[in-house]
Write a protein that holds these residues in place. Structure first.
Motif, PDB file in Angstrom:
ATOM      1  N   UNK A  83      -9.018   4.552  13.565  1.00  0.00           N
ATOM      2  CA  UNK A  83      -7.675   5.110  13.675  1.00  0.00           C
ATOM      3  C   UNK A  83      -7.637   6.059  14.864  1.00  0.00           C
ATOM      4  N   UNK A  84      -6.433   6.317  15.351  1.00  0.00           N
ATOM      5  CA  UNK A  84      -6.257   7.217  16.490  1.00  0.00           C
ATOM      6  C   UNK A  84      -4.938   7.951  16.347  1.00  0.00           C
ATOM      7  N   UNK A  85      -4.881   9.148  16.935  1.00  0.00           N
ATOM      8  CA  UNK A  85      -3.674   9.964  16.895  1.00  0.00           C
ATOM      9  C   UNK A  85      -3.441  10.564  18.270  1.00  0.00           C
ATOM     10  N   UNK A  86      -2.156  10.685  18.615  1.00  0.00           N
ATOM     11  CA  UNK A  86      -1.759  11.322  19.879  1.00  0.00           C
ATOM     12  C   UNK A  86      -0.377  11.918  19.692  1.00  0.00           C
ATOM     13  N   UNK A  87      -0.282  13.247  19.828  1.00  0.00           N
ATOM     14  CA  UNK A  87       0.975  13.959  19.593  1.00  0.00           C
ATOM     15  C   UNK A  87       1.614  13.506  18.282  1.00  0.00           C
ATOM     16  N   UNK A  88       2.788  12.892  18.344  1.00  0.00           N
ATOM     17  CA  UNK A  88       3.474  12.460  17.127  1.00  0.00           C
ATOM     18  C   UNK A  88       3.227  11.020  16.755  1.00  0.00           C
ATOM     19  N   UNK A  89       2.286  10.336  17.416  1.00  0.00           N
ATOM     20  CA  UNK A  89       2.009   8.929  17.141  1.00  0.00           C
ATOM     21  C   UNK A  89       0.648   8.763  16.490  1.00  0.00           C
ATOM     22  N   UNK A  90       0.526   7.709  15.700  1.00  0.00           N
ATOM     23  CA  UNK A  90      -0.756   7.389  15.068  1.00  0.00           C
ATOM     24  C   UNK A  90      -0.910   5.873  15.011  1.00  0.00           C
ATOM     25  N   UNK A  91      -2.144   5.415  15.089  1.00  0.00           N
ATOM     26  CA  UNK A  91      -2.474   3.988  15.058  1.00  0.00           C
ATOM     27  C   UNK A  91      -3.544   3.741  14.007  1.00  0.00           C
TER      28      UNK A  91
END
Length: 411
Positions: free
Chosen positions: A89-97
Motif C-alpha cells: 500500500x502507499x499514501x500521498x497527501x490525501x490519496x491512498x493506493x
C-alpha cells in the motif's frame, strides 16, 4: 373646428393606441431569437487542475502545496510517498493506493519488440521477489536464472524481484533482494521506491522501481549514472526495472505481451494498466470497476483528494446512477446550438430589414386580440361606421361610390 368637435381619422387613432404594442412586440421577437439560441450546457468532467495561491507564479506553472503551504513546480515535490511494502500500500497527501491484490504473484511478459536475433522476456513481481517456479519460463531457463553473472563479473544467486531473459538461454537479475522487511532492505540499500506516475496528475497512478541487478556495460550517454566499480576500477551500470502502473477502470490482470522500453543505464520500463493503480478514494461500482466504468478517477487540487468524475448522464459517488433525460438533452447540445443559431440569424435579419412590416403585422394581430377601444376612440369608431352606412345608402352601386370618391379626391 373646435378641438372637441375635431376627430382624427380612425387609422391615426388606432396607430396612437398601438405604439405600446409595437414596443412589446419588438421585445417579444427579440426574446424568441434569444430563446432559440439557448441550449443546455454540456456537463464537463472536472480537470485535475492547479490550485494556485496568490503568491504562486501562474506563468511558470507553479502549484500550491497545502502540506507545506508553498509553491511547487510539480506535485511530487509537495510530499513523498509513504509506502508499506509488506502490505503493498502507499499514501500521498490525501490519496491512498492498495495493490495487495497484485502482491505475491509472479508475472511473465514477452517483450512486444523483437528482431531476428533477439527475443526478450521478463519475469517480475510487485512488492516482493519473483518466484521462478511460478513463472512461465522453461525448466532449463529457470535453472539458468538461479545463478546469474553480469558484465563486471559479479555473480548473484540471491532472490530477485525481476529477471530478464534473452532467446530462452541467457538470464540476468534486474533487481536486488526485497526480502527481510523494510529495515533489512534499507540496510542492504535495496529498498524499492514508489513515485507518482505523473507529477502533474497524482490520480493517474504509481511508479515502482527496483535497482541493484546484474551489471551491464555502460555507454557514453550513461556516464555519471553508473556507480558500480569492479576490482580494476572500471565503472558499470546495474540493471533495474521500472513498473509504471496506470489507473484504468477495468483492467485487473497483467497482459502476457507488452512493450518494454530500455532507458539509459540499463533501466527497463514496463507500462501496465490496472484498476489497482487508481486511488482508493475513487469509488468502485457493484461490479468492482472504478467509477462503474462510467467516469474517470480525477484529482481535486483544492482538497488534495480524488473522486469519480462521471460521464454525461451519470451521477453518484461511483457514477452508477443513470439519467436518460439528462443524456438525451446533453447529447443534442451541438445540434440544438446550430439550429438555434440558424433560426436566430433568420429572425434577426427579418427584424433588421423588415422591422416596420414585421412590427405592423405583429402589432395588428396583438391589437385585434387584446385592444379594447374606450371613451373617445369608441365614439370615433361608431361615427366611422355611421358614415360608412350613410355612404352605402346614398350611393347604391359600387360605380356611384367610386365616382364620388374620385370627385372628392380631385376637389
Amino acid at each position: 373646428c373646435l378641438p372637441d368637435s375635431c376627430h382624427l381619422p380612425p387609422s391615426m387613432e388606432r396607430r396612437r393606441d398601438t405604439r405600446a404594442w409595437h414596443l412589446l412586440a419588438w421585445v417579444g421577437v427579440c426574446a424568441v431569437v434569444a430563446a432559440a439560441t439557448t441550449a443546455s450546457p454540456v456537463q464537463r468532467l472536472p480537470n485535475p487542475g492547479r490550485h494556485l495561491a496568490a503568491s504562486c507564479s501562474v506563468s511558470s506553472g507553479e502549484y500550491y502545496c497545502p502540506s507545506t503551504k508553498s509553491c511547487k513546480a510539480s506535485w511530487d515535490q509537495c510530499d513523498s510517498i509513504k509506502d508499506k511494502n509488506e502490505k503493498c500500500t502507499a499514501e500521498w497527501l490525501g490519496l491512498s493506493w492498495d495493490l495487495g491484490s497484485l502482491q505475491g504473484r509472479t508475472f511473465t511478459i514477452l517483450d512486444a519488440w523483437r528482431n531476428k536475433t533477439s527475443e526478450f522476456s521478463y519475469v517480475f513481481s510487485i512488492c516482493g521477489n519473483a518466484n521462478l517456479a511460478a513463472s512461465e519460463l522453461s525448466v532449463d531457463l529457470q535453472e539458468a536464472c538461479a545463478v546469474t553473472s553480469g558484465a563486471a563479473g559479479d555473480v548473484r544467486d540471491n532472490p530477485s524481484p525481476g529477471y530478464q531473459t534473452v532467446n530462452g538461454q541467457y538470464c540476468w537479475r534486474v533487481g536486488d533482494d526485497q526480502s527481510g522487511g523494510a529495515k533489512a532492505r534499507s540496510q542492504r540499500g535495496t529498498q524499492m521506491t514508489w513515485e507518482l506516475l505523473d507529477p502533474l496528475n497524482p490520480a493517474m497512478g504509481l511508479q515502482l522501481t527496483y535497482t541493484g541487478g546484474n551489471t551491464c556495460k555502460n555507454s557514453a550517454g550513461d556516464t555519471g549514472k553508473c556507480t558500480y566499480q569492479d576490482s580494476g576500477g572500471s565503472t558499470y551500470c546495474e540493471r533495474g526495472m521500472r513498473i509504471r502502473l496506470v489507473c484504468q477502470d477495468k483492467e485487473t490482470d497483467i497482459p502476457a505481451v507488452e512493450s518494454v522500453d530500455e532507458d539509459a543505464a540499463c533501466m527497463y520500463e514496463i507500462r501496465l494498466n490496472s484498476q489497482y493503480a487508481c486511488p482508493t478514494e475513487c469509488a468502485r461500482g457493484a461490479d468492482g470497476t472504478v467509477c462503474s466504468s462510467n467516469g474517470l478517477c480525477a484529482f481535486d487540487a483544492a482538497t488534495t483528494s480524488a473522486a469519480c468524475a462521471c460521464k454525461q448522464g451519470y451521477s453518484g459517488a461511483d457514477c452508477s446512477e443513470f439519467s436518460s433525460i439528462t443524456i438525451i438533452v446533453e447529447s443534442h447540445y451541438w445540434r440544438n446550438l446550430f439550429v438555434g443559431v440558424f433560426i436566430g440569424s433568420i429572425l434577426g435579419a427579418i427584424c433588421v430589414f423588415k422591422r416596420r412590416r414585421v412590427m405592423t403585422v405583429v402589432s395588428g394581430i396583438m391589437n385585434q386580440l387584446f385592444a379594447k377601444p374606450q371613451g373617445r376612440s369608441k365614439f370615433v369608431y361608431q361615427r366611422a361606421a355611421l358614415e360608412e352606412e350613410e355612404m352605402n345608402t346614398t350611393y347604391s352601386t359600387t360605380k356611384e361610390r367610386t365616382e364620388h370618391w374620385d370627385r372628392d379626391r380631385v376637389l
